[in-house]
Design a protein around this motif. Structure first.
Motif, PDB file in Angstrom:
ATOM      1  N   MET B  71       0.838  -1.196   0.000  1.00 54.76           N
ATOM      2  CA  MET B  71       0.000   0.000   0.000  1.00 54.76           C
ATOM      3  C   MET B  71       0.874   1.246   0.000  1.00 54.76           C
ATOM      4  O   MET B  71       0.590   2.222  -0.691  1.00 54.76           O
ATOM      5  CB  MET B  71      -0.876  -0.018   1.251  1.00 54.76           C
ATOM      6  CG  MET B  71      -2.315   0.308   1.008  1.00 54.76           C
ATOM      7  SD  MET B  71      -3.206   0.230   2.573  1.00 54.76           S
ATOM      8  CE  MET B  71      -3.372   1.981   2.903  1.00 54.76           C
ATOM      9  N   ARG B  74       2.489   1.753  -3.437  1.00 59.32           N
ATOM     10  CA  ARG B  74       1.567   2.316  -4.427  1.00 59.32           C
ATOM     11  C   ARG B  74       1.227   3.772  -4.102  1.00 59.32           C
ATOM     12  O   ARG B  74       0.559   4.435  -4.869  1.00 59.32           O
ATOM     13  CB  ARG B  74       0.265   1.512  -4.477  1.00 59.32           C
ATOM     14  CG  ARG B  74       0.448   0.056  -4.830  1.00 59.32           C
ATOM     15  CD  ARG B  74      -0.914  -0.598  -5.012  1.00 59.32           C
ATOM     16  NE  ARG B  74      -1.594  -0.001  -6.150  1.00 59.32           N
ATOM     17  CZ  ARG B  74      -1.475  -0.452  -7.393  1.00 59.32           C
ATOM     18  NH1 ARG B  74      -0.737  -1.493  -7.636  1.00 59.32           N
ATOM     19  NH2 ARG B  74      -2.107   0.140  -8.365  1.00 59.32           N
ATOM     20  N   GLY B  75       1.639   4.235  -2.933  1.00 57.07           N
ATOM     21  CA  GLY B  75       1.347   5.611  -2.551  1.00 57.07           C
ATOM     22  C   GLY B  75      -0.022   5.780  -1.944  1.00 57.07           C
ATOM     23  O   GLY B  75      -0.561   6.885  -1.876  1.00 57.07           O
ATOM     24  N   ASP B  76      -0.632   4.697  -1.491  1.00 60.37           N
ATOM     25  CA  ASP B  76      -1.978   4.787  -0.922  1.00 60.37           C
ATOM     26  C   ASP B  76      -1.970   5.026   0.589  1.00 60.37           C
ATOM     27  O   ASP B  76      -3.021   5.076   1.212  1.00 60.37           O
ATOM     28  CB  ASP B  76      -2.776   3.522  -1.256  1.00 60.37           C
ATOM     29  CG  ASP B  76      -3.024   3.400  -2.757  1.00 60.37           C
ATOM     30  OD1 ASP B  76      -3.195   4.458  -3.388  1.00 60.37           O
ATOM     31  OD2 ASP B  76      -3.029   2.286  -3.284  1.00 60.37           O
ATOM     32  N   HIS B 235       2.131  13.344  -3.306  1.00 57.60           N
ATOM     33  CA  HIS B 235       0.899  13.690  -2.590  1.00 57.60           C
ATOM     34  C   HIS B 235       0.949  13.253  -1.122  1.00 57.60           C
ATOM     35  O   HIS B 235       0.014  13.512  -0.373  1.00 57.60           O
ATOM     36  CB  HIS B 235      -0.293  13.040  -3.276  1.00 57.60           C
ATOM     37  CG  HIS B 235      -0.145  11.553  -3.345  1.00 57.60           C
ATOM     38  ND1 HIS B 235       0.383  10.927  -4.444  1.00 57.60           N
ATOM     39  CD2 HIS B 235      -0.377  10.600  -2.425  1.00 57.60           C
ATOM     40  CE1 HIS B 235       0.440   9.628  -4.192  1.00 57.60           C
ATOM     41  NE2 HIS B 235      -0.005   9.413  -2.982  1.00 57.60           N
TER      42      HIS B 235
END
Lengths: 234, 274
Positions: B71, B74-76, B235
């Motif tokens: 996670m 994936r940058g989540d 982000h």
């Protein structure tokens, strides 16, 4: 099995005690699944009607596909939506993974084929019955479609309820795209899965009973509305 | 009917419009963590204190360590809080993490049925216990899900010189699920299972299962925390995430962790190096 008894006690305590946290989880379950079923109906019903009254190449193949998609495994839908919405995925910039919106999208994808396929069948059966009548009135296909939807509205309501039932009961998709985040994306089914994981089986089953009660109440409500409408419109 | 339908529609649509806004008024971070920290109840104890102090809401997605790190890849997630040092160092080396901080430890225990078919109860040597389980072909329920606990279990099999895959389909049973579901399975079929102590202490459906081996140095279970690298994923909420990391390893955060108990049992032992 005294754990079954414990489960009913737990369920009763949950309902009678009106726990704020539980109310929030229940509210989110309803909000997500009702939104999903409205979207799925807005898409699935016209698609079903179109296939029912139109004749075009590949129609039979489309029907087979739609019918097959009724068996979409929720976990596959969840994974698909996860990969789309993940930051590394094509729609990652929206930043809506692990939000209720993502859960609505997943459930809508899951139940749109159900509503489309079942309403296609219902409308096509009605179309066979009224075909000549509608044609003799010179009704265009779109008008015919609308008339059929109106005439079969009670059967269609059952289909919509089936879609809702599927949405509110599934856990695979909302677990993956929602993440079961406490207070944000935790719904009834993921809460049940969590309590099962913690080995608190009576509480898990109790939550299940609460969910079932809720679905029964909603269906009863739909039945009452149907009765009232039948009486009014004859 | 029409009125009802439009009422439902209005309700649902208003719901949809509100959905993305839920919680938007309050800053939040997403933390990928493990089932052991969530299901043991630690987060329910820890996070409100942090939120009260900083106003930052922490959204925890609890999965196995392998999944949690993915996670992060994936940058989540903004922060990962897991327990598999080898996998964490790989994550760092790949450039997905900024810096790894040790937070706390607890230990793994081997649980099994009271009947104890492999005759290992009361032992303190986990490797010996594994050898006896394999020799007796006693049922063993494994996570089989690439979690931190699964990785630790597999390292111990390796140290015992046993390839558990040879028992697959027989005594070695991979559930492919979380710690809780695996314990449920073990409890139902009277199998041995390797678990972190936190999940075990908060687990309710024990049936005939009891702790059979504990206290081996090999059973040490270290938790680490990392900010996901903003250079890889711009982000990532760098400041908010770092604030959480800093607080967890601060004197205050460490004390809150130490204070978490189930009954009289302390579940996690803070050991951040400051």
């Amino acid at each position: 099995m005294n754990s079954l008894g414990e489960a009913f006690t737990a369920a009763w305590r949950l309902i009678a005690g009106f726990d704020a946290e539980l109310a929030q989880v229940v509210g989110l379950s309803l909000q997500v699944s009702l939104t999903a079923v409205v979207i799925a109906t807005l898409i699935g019903l016209p698609v079903g009607a179109m296939i029912a009254v139109e004749r075009f190449r590949g129609r039979q193949a489309l029907i087979v596909l739609l019918n097959a998609l009724m068996g979409l495994p929720p976990v596959v839908v969840g994974l698909l939506v996860y990969l789309l919405l993940s930051r590394a995925g094509p729609l990652g910039s929206l930043g809506i993974l692990f939000t209720p919106t993502a859960m609505v999208i997943a459930q809508a994808i899951l139940i749109t084929p159900i509503i489309a396929a079942l309403s296609r069948q219902t409308l096509e059966d009605a179309w066979r019955e009224y075909d000549e009548q509608l044609r003799s009135l010179g009704a265009r296909r779109i008008t015919a479609g609308m008339t059929l939807i109106w005439d079969t509205r009670f059967s269609l309501l059952t289909i919509v309820l089936a879609g809702f039932g599927r949405a509110v009961a599934e856990v695979g998709a909302v677990m993956i795209v929602g993440g079961n985040i406490d207070g944000v994306t935790r719904v009834m089914t993921t809460a049940i899965a969590l309590e099962t994981s913690k080995g608190d089986l009576p509480l898990a089953l109790g939550l299940g009973i609460v969910l079932l009660t809720l679905v029964i109440v909603l269906n009863a409500l739909a039945a009452v509305i149907r009765e009232m409408a039948l009486r009014r419109y004859g | 009917m029409a009125v009802m339908r439009s009422a439902v529609l209005a309700f649902a649509l208003s719901g949809l419009l509100q959905l993305p806004m839920a919680g938007a008024q309050q800053p939040f971070i997403t933390v990928a963590s493990t089932t052991s920290t969530e299901q043991s109840g630690l987060f329910k104890h820890l996070l409100p204190v942090f939120e009260k102090k900083t106003g930052i809401r922490v959204r925890v997605v609890a999965q196995g360590t392998g999944q949690a790190l993915d996670m992060g890849r994936r940058g989540d997630a903004d922060v990962v809080f897991v327990h598999d040092r080898v996998a964490e160092e790989k994550f760092l080396a790949e450039g997905f993490g900024v810096q790894r901080f040790e937070v706390m430890y607890n230990d793994f225990v081997l649980v099994g049925p009271k009947s104890d078919p492999a005759k290992i109860a009361g032992g303190r040597n986990i490797i010996e216990a594994y050898k006896k389980i394999a020799a007796a072909a006693a049922p063993f329920a494994s996570r089989g899900d690439k979690s931190g606990t699964h990785a630790a279990e597999l390292r111990l099999w390796k140290m015992a010189g046993i390839d558990p895959q040879t028992g697959k389909g027989g005594w070695y049973r991979e559930t492919g699920s979380g710690m809780g579901p695996t314990l449920n399975t073990a409890s139902a079929m009277n199998a041995y299972a390797f678990t972190d102590r936190g999940t075990w202490l908060s687990f309710r459906n024990r049936g005939d299962l009891v702790v059979v081996v504990e206290g081996d140095r090999q059973l040490f279970n270290q938790y680490g925390i990392m900010l996901v690298n903003p250079a890889k994923h711009p982000h990532v909420k760098k400041d908010l995430g770092q604030a959480f990391v800093d607080w967890v390893i601060s004197a205050e955060g460490q004390k809150v962790i130490a204070d978490y108990k189930i009954g009289t049992d302390q579940l996690f032992f803070p050991n951040a190096k400051r």
